[in-house]
Enzyme design. Structure first.
Site, PDB file in Angstrom:
ATOM      1  N   ASP A 158      68.370  45.458  52.130  1.00 42.63           N
ATOM      2  CA  ASP A 158      69.368  46.512  51.989  1.00 42.63           C
ATOM      3  C   ASP A 158      68.858  47.831  52.588  1.00 42.63           C
ATOM      4  OD1 ASP A 158      71.939  47.339  50.670  1.00 42.63           O
ATOM      5  OD2 ASP A 158      70.604  48.654  49.553  1.00 42.63           O
ATOM      6  N   GLU A 184      52.943  34.266  55.435  1.00 48.45           N
ATOM      7  CA  GLU A 184      51.954  33.558  54.629  1.00 48.45           C
ATOM      8  C   GLU A 184      52.460  32.173  54.224  1.00 48.45           C
ATOM      9  OE1 GLU A 184      50.239  37.654  52.498  1.00 48.45           O
ATOM     10  OE2 GLU A 184      51.235  36.094  51.297  1.00 48.45           O
TER      11      GLU A 184
END
Length: 569
Positions: A218, A267
């Site tokens: 957002d 990751e």
């Protein structure tokens, strides 16, 4: 774009059909009038039958709902009114079992004023470490009675609120001001602070570890701000410079932040996807958010803002595909979401309607001008099929598959959008597209659950999901057929234009022979020379044409799909 992964699902998002769920308005499982996470789980079969690839959940975090959940109290929990973390895990399992990925909203520009950090900041004296996580400044004027700048809020009024000090030598007196580019209850984070950056990395890992497949970010363009004193003037919220020097938005420093996010997202194997909500008017600037070293994708709202016009649509698509090719990202397409008037209603208004006209129409409770609803849904269906044929990601908003219109006549007494109060009742805001969904024509509250938090209009019954289920030609069945075919026909991210730029019929072909024709005029148009009508597999037309008409004409404001190997749907 290539991410550092050999996982076969590493780029699932590039051409995904993503269905946005506004949780409070989707399905109420416990009879409290609010949609919830168990309600999402209970509707997973519906979502699977629809044929989407992923759901995007608008905020479901603890919140006072000052801004529909975008005022977040705790980024790593579930609002108890919407469920528990266990309910979230159950929903995740149900989605993944159904082959549906999950994207969650993350709101990094601001927290709520109930966040533990902001409460600690209010309880601390000016200059304390607790206040450094936000933007607290002394005011201007003889006694600090004026805000630190003229910056406006997105929801109307000013972007600064003065606090009564709770600690220090001025305890009990009016003191500093804090920045909130949105509602008063949404203080902006200071992204220069390492604790803010580290905490959001922890939030990304928290949800990624629970199996989330991606994040919608957002106000991605708003995190970095120039707080150098004296603050520069910014009388509007528009970005007018393309060099990254705007004091509030799209500053170069924001890309360092998202490079850190990408390191976290990478990751995981496959890497987690992300898409930026970045309202940046300059193409070369917006594409930075979509780089593989940052979020990987950014919303493009050009089609959402376009008129139903052949030239506009074609120009926008060509521009966006060229941009995507240059950046390595895939295009994104969207017509409706939780922040805008539903596109079936936009297309029902006069062709020259502006944003100001939409606001005036809402204030007139949808009565002036009188919308042509038949034309609106006809155009909406045609635009949707046009968009679903394009290469790139398609973002759909809950209820558009039912052909829902904006609920334009909500009474003032029920309006919850902060825009209404902060503009002194001059702008109704976004509640009209957030009215809870109609699942059944019969029974209380159209099958949503208990009396919903926003009232549903009587006309919802005619558009309820059960009324359209299995009905040939219904909007729901058109979406189901289109999404099923889209998955089967999807090819690489290119297309070939088969029409002239000034034609009212826009015709394109994907590399596997899948063709899309859209007649943007209100009158029927002949099929282009060489087009075999027997290859038509899907039409957006509300009214079925006779075989003779279908062999020669494209109805007005209609999209057709053709394939080399037609099949019965």
């Amino acid at each position: 774009m290539s991410f550092p992964s050999t996982h076969p699902d590493a780029t699932w998002w590039r051409q995904a059909a993503v269905y946005q769920i506004y949780p409070r308005s989707f399905s109420d499982s416990n009879g409290d009038g609010l949609g919830d996470l168990p309600g999402v789980s209970a509707r997973m079969d519906y979502l699977s039958d629809l044929g989407i690839d992923a759901i995007w959940l608008s905020p479901f975090y603890p919140s006072a709902l000052a801004d529909g959940g975008y005022d977040v109290d705790d980024y790593r929990n579930v609002d108890p009114r919407l469920g528990t973390l266990t309910d979230f895990d159950v929903m995740m399992d149900a989605a993944h079992t159904a082959g549906i990925r999950v994207i969650v909203d993350v709101v990094p520009n601001h927290s709520s004023n109930r966040h533990v950090w902001f409460k600690a900041a209010l309880a601390s004296a000016p200059g304390s470490p607790e206040r450094e996580r936000y933007h607290f400044l002394d005011g201007l004027g003889a006694d600090g009675e004026l805000p630190p700048s003229d910056w406006p809020s997105h929801f109307g009024g000013g972007a600064w609120t003065r606090v009564v000090e709770q600690a220090g030598p001025k305890a009990g007196e009016l003191g500093q001001w804090y920045l909130h580019l949105f509602a008063t209850e949404q203080p902006d984070f200071n992204w220069d602070h390492p604790e803010v950056r580290d905490d959001f990395h922890a939030t990304l890992r928290f949800w990624a570890d629970r199996g989330v497949d991606g994040f919608r970010v957002d106000v991605a363009h708003g995190l970095a701000k120039d707080m150098t004193l004296p603050l520069r003037s910014k009388p509007t919220l528009e970005i007018v410079v393309a060099d990254g020097s705007d004091p509030l938005f799209d500053r170069d420093q924001v890309h360092e932040i998202f490079a850190g996010w990408r390191a976290v997202l990478d990751e995981y194997d496959p890497p987690k996807a992300a898409v930026a909500e970045a309202w940046v008017p300059f193409t070369e600037r917006r594409l930075k958010y979509a780089r593989s070293t940052e979020l990987g994708q950014a919303f493009n709202f050009d089609l959402l803002q376009a008129h139903f016009d052949a030239s506009e649509f074609r120009t926008i698509v060509q521009k966006c595909l060229s941009e995507a090719e240059g950046s390595g990202a895939s295009s994104t397409w969207v017509f409706s979401n939780h922040d805008v008037v539903r596109h079936a209603s936009r297309y029902a208004l006069p062709d020259d309607s502006t944003h100001a006209d939409l606001e005036a129409w809402l204030l007139a409770d949808g009565a002036i001008p009188v919308p042509d609803l038949t034309r609106g849904v006809r155009r909406a269906r045609a635009a949707t099929l046009f968009m679903l044929g394009l290469p790139g990601s398609a973002y759909l908003y809950q209820g558009e598959e039912l052909g829902l219109f904006e609920v334009a006549d909500l009474p003032a007494s029920v309006l919850a959008d902060p825009t209404w109060s902060r503009t002194a009742n001059k702008v109704k805001g976004r509640d009209g597209c957030r009215v809870p969904l109609p699942w059944t024509a019969a029974g209380p509250n159209f099958g949503f659950g208990a009396t919903p938090w926003l009232p549903q209009p009587k006309w919802f019954g005619a558009l309820a999901a059960d009324v359209q289920d299995g009905v040939a030609g219904s909007t729901l069945e058109m979406y189901r057929a289109a999404l099923r075919l889209r998955r089967e026909l999807q090819s690489d991210e290119s297309l070939e234009w088969l029409s002239l730029p000034d034609a009212s019929v826009v015709h394109y072909r994907r590399p596997n022979g899948w063709e899309v024709l859209t007649n943007f005029s209100s009158s029927a148009a002949p099929l282009p020379s060489g087009v075999d009508p027997s290859k038509v597999v899907l039409s957006s037309s509300i009214k079925e044409s006779s075989p003779a008409e279908a062999a020669a004409l494209i109805p007005g404001e209609t999209t057709l799909w053709l394939t080399p190997n037609p099949r019965l749907l």
